[in-house]
Design a protein around this motif. Structure first.
Motif, PDB file in Angstrom:
ATOM      1  N   THR A 214       5.959  86.550 -51.049  1.00 51.16           N
ATOM      2  CA  THR A 214       6.163  86.464 -52.492  1.00 51.16           C
ATOM      3  C   THR A 214       6.093  87.861 -53.095  1.00 51.16           C
ATOM      4  OG1 THR A 214       3.811  86.131 -52.927  1.00 51.16           O
ATOM      5  CG2 THR A 214       5.144  84.156 -52.624  1.00 51.16           C
ATOM      6  N   THR A 215       6.423  87.963 -54.345  1.00 47.92           N
ATOM      7  CA  THR A 215       6.401  89.264 -55.011  1.00 47.92           C
ATOM      8  C   THR A 215       4.968  89.696 -55.308  1.00 47.92           C
ATOM      9  OG1 THR A 215       6.514  88.284 -57.205  1.00 47.92           O
ATOM     10  CG2 THR A 215       8.610  88.757 -56.113  1.00 47.92           C
ATOM     11  N   ASN A 216       4.795  90.961 -55.556  1.00 44.34           N
ATOM     12  CA  ASN A 216       3.485  91.474 -55.963  1.00 44.34           C
ATOM     13  C   ASN A 216       3.001  90.794 -57.230  1.00 44.34           C
ATOM     14  OD1 ASN A 216       3.240  93.256 -53.834  1.00 44.34           O
ATOM     15  ND2 ASN A 216       4.144  94.962 -54.970  1.00 44.34           N
ATOM     16  N   GLU A 217       3.934  90.524 -58.127  1.00 42.83           N
ATOM     17  CA  GLU A 217       3.578  89.884 -59.392  1.00 42.83           C
ATOM     18  C   GLU A 217       3.025  88.480 -59.161  1.00 42.83           C
ATOM     19  OE1 GLU A 217       6.410  91.480 -58.773  1.00 42.83           O
ATOM     20  OE2 GLU A 217       6.369  93.156 -60.178  1.00 42.83           O
ATOM     21  N   MET A 218       3.657  87.717 -58.261  1.00 43.76           N
ATOM     22  CA  MET A 218       3.173  86.362 -57.967  1.00 43.76           C
ATOM     23  C   MET A 218       1.805  86.403 -57.294  1.00 43.76           C
ATOM     24  SD  MET A 218       5.215  84.236 -59.258  1.00 43.76           S
ATOM     25  CE  MET A 218       4.610  82.744 -58.523  1.00 43.76           C
ATOM     26  N   ASN A 219       1.588  87.357 -56.390  1.00 41.42           N
ATOM     27  CA  ASN A 219       0.273  87.497 -55.761  1.00 41.42           C
ATOM     28  C   ASN A 219      -0.783  87.887 -56.791  1.00 41.42           C
ATOM     29  OD1 ASN A 219       0.797  86.780 -53.058  1.00 41.42           O
ATOM     30  ND2 ASN A 219       1.663  88.795 -52.657  1.00 41.42           N
ATOM     31  N   TYR A 220      -0.414  88.746 -57.718  1.00 41.83           N
ATOM     32  CA  TYR A 220      -1.342  89.134 -58.785  1.00 41.83           C
ATOM     33  C   TYR A 220      -1.716  87.918 -59.629  1.00 41.83           C
ATOM     34  CZ  TYR A 220      -3.065  91.214 -63.099  1.00 41.83           C
ATOM     35  OH  TYR A 220      -3.825  91.521 -64.189  1.00 41.83           O
TER      36      TYR A 220
ATOM     37  N   ASN B 110      -1.000  89.890 -46.537  1.00 40.77           N
ATOM     38  CA  ASN B 110      -0.331  91.164 -46.794  1.00 40.77           C
ATOM     39  C   ASN B 110      -0.822  92.274 -45.890  1.00 40.77           C
ATOM     40  OD1 ASN B 110       1.114  90.050 -48.841  1.00 40.77           O
ATOM     41  ND2 ASN B 110      -0.263  90.704 -50.438  1.00 40.77           N
ATOM     42  N   ARG B 111      -2.040  92.186 -45.427  1.00 39.87           N
ATOM     43  CA  ARG B 111      -2.629  93.276 -44.663  1.00 39.87           C
ATOM     44  C   ARG B 111      -2.250  93.250 -43.193  1.00 39.87           C
ATOM     45  NH1 ARG B 111      -6.909  90.068 -42.995  1.00 39.87           N
ATOM     46  NH2 ARG B 111      -7.382  88.570 -44.598  1.00 39.87           N
ATOM     47  N   THR B 112      -1.498  92.238 -42.768  1.00 38.56           N
ATOM     48  CA  THR B 112      -1.145  92.170 -41.339  1.00 38.56           C
ATOM     49  C   THR B 112       0.127  92.903 -41.050  1.00 38.56           C
ATOM     50  OG1 THR B 112       0.005  90.078 -41.651  1.00 38.56           O
ATOM     51  CG2 THR B 112      -2.299  89.976 -40.979  1.00 38.56           C
TER      52      THR B 112
END
Length: 86
Positions: free
Chosen positions: A59-65, A84-86
């Motif tokens: 997903t987008t950074n905005e959706m994760n935020y 995201n960290r993998t």
């Protein structure tokens, strides 16, 4: 083309008598209200640490935020993670 064992859902389904009740078609408003009530009842019964959110790296950074913000502000939980960290 392989046929699907079950047809694709076009309307939400809810159960009237707990986990063992029969599924029936419902409106989106009813289904979303039930989902919200279920999430809120878990937090009310067990505290905010009982709730967590896992978001997706696709997903987008905005959706994760937004997922993190909703988890922290609405449910009062810091249990937010993603792949995201993998």
């Amino acid at each position: 083309m392989r046929s699907r064992p079950y047809p694709r859902l076009t309307v939400p389904l809810v159960r009237d008598n707990g986990r063992h009740g029969k599924l029936r078609p419902a409106t989106w408003d009813e289904a979303l209200d039930r989902a919200a009530q279920g999430l809120c009842s878990v937090v009310a019964a067990h505290g905010p640490k009982a709730f967590g959110m896992f978001s997706c790296s696709k997903t987008t950074n905005e959706m994760n935020y937004i997922a993190g913000k909703v988890t922290r502000v609405v449910f009062g939980s810091n249990n937010v993670d993603s792949c995201n960290r993998t």
